[in-house]
Design a protein around this motif. Structure first.
Motif, PDB file in Angstrom:
ATOM      1  N   GLY A 244      10.633 -26.084  25.887  1.00  0.00           N
ATOM      2  CA  GLY A 244       9.872 -27.300  26.118  1.00  0.00           C
ATOM      3  C   GLY A 244       8.753 -27.139  27.129  1.00  0.00           C
ATOM      4  N   LEU A 245       7.969 -28.213  27.276  1.00  0.00           N
ATOM      5  CA  LEU A 245       6.805 -28.199  28.151  1.00  0.00           C
ATOM      6  C   LEU A 245       7.150 -27.937  29.614  1.00  0.00           C
ATOM      7  CD1 LEU A 245       3.737 -28.560  28.423  1.00  0.00           C
ATOM      8  CD2 LEU A 245       4.147 -31.029  28.742  1.00  0.00           C
ATOM      9  N   PRO A 246       8.216 -28.541  30.182  1.00  0.00           N
ATOM     10  CA  PRO A 246       8.506 -28.293  31.597  1.00  0.00           C
ATOM     11  C   PRO A 246       8.683 -26.811  31.925  1.00  0.00           C
ATOM     12  CG  PRO A 246       9.748 -30.189  30.837  1.00  0.00           C
ATOM     13  CD  PRO A 246       9.105 -29.591  29.629  1.00  0.00           C
ATOM     14  N   VAL A 247       9.403 -26.067  31.075  1.00  0.00           N
ATOM     15  CA  VAL A 247       9.612 -24.655  31.380  1.00  0.00           C
ATOM     16  C   VAL A 247       8.331 -23.856  31.160  1.00  0.00           C
ATOM     17  CG1 VAL A 247      10.422 -23.910  29.091  1.00  0.00           C
ATOM     18  CG2 VAL A 247      11.200 -22.712  31.138  1.00  0.00           C
ATOM     19  N   ARG A 248       7.510 -24.252  30.197  1.00  0.00           N
ATOM     20  CA  ARG A 248       6.219 -23.572  30.003  1.00  0.00           C
ATOM     21  C   ARG A 248       5.341 -23.735  31.229  1.00  0.00           C
ATOM     22  NH1 ARG A 248       4.099 -24.533  23.806  1.00  0.00           N
ATOM     23  NH2 ARG A 248       6.064 -24.120  22.729  1.00  0.00           N
ATOM     24  N   ILE A 249       5.301 -24.952  31.771  1.00  0.00           N
ATOM     25  CA  ILE A 249       4.508 -25.208  32.973  1.00  0.00           C
ATOM     26  C   ILE A 249       5.065 -24.401  34.146  1.00  0.00           C
ATOM     27  CG2 ILE A 249       3.761 -26.942  34.632  1.00  0.00           C
ATOM     28  CD1 ILE A 249       2.413 -27.201  31.924  1.00  0.00           C
ATOM     29  N   THR A 250       6.382 -24.364  34.262  1.00  0.00           N
ATOM     30  CA  THR A 250       7.024 -23.623  35.348  1.00  0.00           C
ATOM     31  C   THR A 250       6.642 -22.150  35.314  1.00  0.00           C
ATOM     32  OG1 THR A 250       8.911 -25.143  35.360  1.00  0.00           O
ATOM     33  CG2 THR A 250       9.250 -22.992  36.365  1.00  0.00           C
ATOM     34  N   LEU A 251       6.689 -21.553  34.131  1.00  0.00           N
ATOM     35  CA  LEU A 251       6.360 -20.136  33.996  1.00  0.00           C
ATOM     36  C   LEU A 251       4.857 -19.891  34.108  1.00  0.00           C
ATOM     37  CD1 LEU A 251       8.869 -19.257  31.152  1.00  0.00           C
ATOM     38  CD2 LEU A 251       9.062 -18.728  33.583  1.00  0.00           C
ATOM     39  N   PHE A 252       4.064 -20.843  33.679  1.00  0.00           N
ATOM     40  CA  PHE A 252       2.612 -20.750  33.853  1.00  0.00           C
ATOM     41  C   PHE A 252       2.277 -20.752  35.343  1.00  0.00           C
ATOM     42  CE2 PHE A 252      -1.787 -22.601  33.390  1.00  0.00           C
ATOM     43  CZ  PHE A 252      -2.313 -21.564  32.637  1.00  0.00           C
ATOM     44  N   GLU A 253       2.981 -21.578  36.113  1.00  0.00           N
ATOM     45  CA  GLU A 253       2.792 -21.602  37.561  1.00  0.00           C
ATOM     46  C   GLU A 253       3.223 -20.277  38.199  1.00  0.00           C
ATOM     47  OE1 GLU A 253       0.968 -23.709  39.070  1.00  0.00           O
ATOM     48  OE2 GLU A 253       2.047 -25.569  39.558  1.00  0.00           O
ATOM     49  N   ALA A 254       4.237 -19.634  37.606  1.00  0.00           N
ATOM     50  CA  ALA A 254       4.696 -18.342  38.130  1.00  0.00           C
ATOM     51  C   ALA A 254       3.612 -17.281  38.029  1.00  0.00           C
ATOM     52  CB  ALA A 254       5.944 -17.884  37.385  1.00  0.00           C
ATOM     53  N   ALA A 255       2.677 -17.460  37.098  1.00  0.00           N
ATOM     54  CA  ALA A 255       1.618 -16.473  36.870  1.00  0.00           C
ATOM     55  C   ALA A 255       0.364 -16.742  37.701  1.00  0.00           C
ATOM     56  CB  ALA A 255       1.257 -16.455  35.382  1.00  0.00           C
ATOM     57  N   MET A 256       0.414 -17.745  38.581  1.00  0.00           N
ATOM     58  CA  MET A 256      -0.755 -18.071  39.392  1.00  0.00           C
ATOM     59  C   MET A 256      -1.060 -16.961  40.397  1.00  0.00           C
ATOM     60  SD  MET A 256      -2.070 -20.800  38.356  1.00  0.00           S
ATOM     61  CE  MET A 256      -1.505 -21.689  36.886  1.00  0.00           C
TER      62      MET A 256
END
Length: 301
Positions: A244-256
């Motif tokens: 889902g979207l929450p985990v995608r956002i979480t992992l996208f933030e991990a790549a910052m």
């Protein structure tokens, strides 16, 4: 888009004014002091106050803590294998372990996932990144700035760190509504973080710092932008089976890219400031390419 333009303008303005020698040498120290004592506490008081602490947010908030733990283990091991100086290891842990989940993260989330993704980014940033910065980050800075610090002295630094004080105050103020004037005041003060921080980083950047730092910079950014997000993706998507979207956002933030404030703290504690500055500045520029890659990979899960 305007947030991304702001990043570029302030960053390159810092570089330009350094070259023109228009400002005193103490400029970064003054700006960094304002950010740590005014801008960051204002943002913490503003955004943490309205976060809904439901059980579902803790998996997202856990990511920055896991990320910092991975960074500490990775760079301590790399330091032993490569025989890196102690201050280099400290700078890599701080900048490689803390992501810019706010002033790069939130504009990038809006650009790639839309405004509906911002609430998840704020949870990762406020419950995760800022809390790690205010505790483990300042603890690490205390350890590496002076190895003779006692546990009591380090604890005193953590509890006296202005964003940590603001975070504690925000928790106690959660049951109460802020007056409108106070909310506006916090918003105006918090808005100063992005331009001042990017200007400070740009002002401190010197291509001459690349000499002798190329290997360490490559090591730090490879971990921060590629290795850490990959490990966390395998953990969240594979082991935990989250979707889902929450985990995608979480992992996208991990790549910052590395957190600007982590670089500032490293500089304030004299923990290899040239490397810390390079990690932040080059990391921000490189992330415009690596984040597009992670968006594609996460989007097809």
């Amino acid at each position: 888009m305007q947030n991304l333009i702001l990043l570029f303008v302030c960053f390159f303005a810092g570089i330009l004014l350094r070259r023109l020698n228009r400002l005193p040498k103490e400029t970064p120290s003054v700006l960094n002091g304002f950010i740590i004592h005014i801008s960051l506490p204002a943002l913490t008081l503003l955004y943490f106050h309205d976060i809904d602490l439901s059980p579902g947010v803790f998996a997202m908030a856990a990511m920055p803590w896991l990320h910092f733990g991975l960074a500490a283990g990775f760079f301590l091991l790399a330091g032993k294998v490569l025989k890196l100086p102690r201050m280099t290891v400290g700078a890599l842990i701080l900048t490689g372990g803390l992501g810019n989940t706010s002033f790069v993260g939130l504009p990038m989330i809006e650009a790639y996932y839309g405004k509906e993704g911002l609430v998840h980014g704020i949870i990762v940033d406020q419950l995760g990144s800022f809390m790690v910065l205010s505790t483990l980050g300042i603890l690490t800075a205390g350890i590496y700035s002076d190895g003779k610090l006692s546990a009591e002295a380090i604890l005193r630094r953590v509890t006296a760190f202005p964003p940590f004080i603001a975070l504690t105050a925000a928790v106690f103020l959660m049951p109460f509504d802020y007056p409108e004037w106070f909310t506006l005041l916090l918003g105006r003060l918090g808005d100063t973080l992005a331009p001042l921080a990017l200007f400070s980083v740009g002002y401190q950047l010197s291509l001459g710092h690349l000499s002798g730092n190329t290997r360490n910079l490559a090591l730090g950014l490879t971990f921060k932008l590629l290795i850490a997000p990959l490990i966390l993706s395998l953990l969240y998507l594979g082991l935990f089976g989250m979707q889902g979207l929450p985990v995608r956002i979480t992992l996208f933030e991990a790549a910052m890219p590395p957190m600007i404030t982590a670089g500032i703290i490293a500089a304030e504690h004299h923990i290899n400031p040239p490397l810390a500055s390079l990690m932040v500045a080059v990391g921000i520029m490189a992330s415009f390419f690596t984040l597009a890659l992670w968006w594609f990979l996460l989007g097809v899960q």
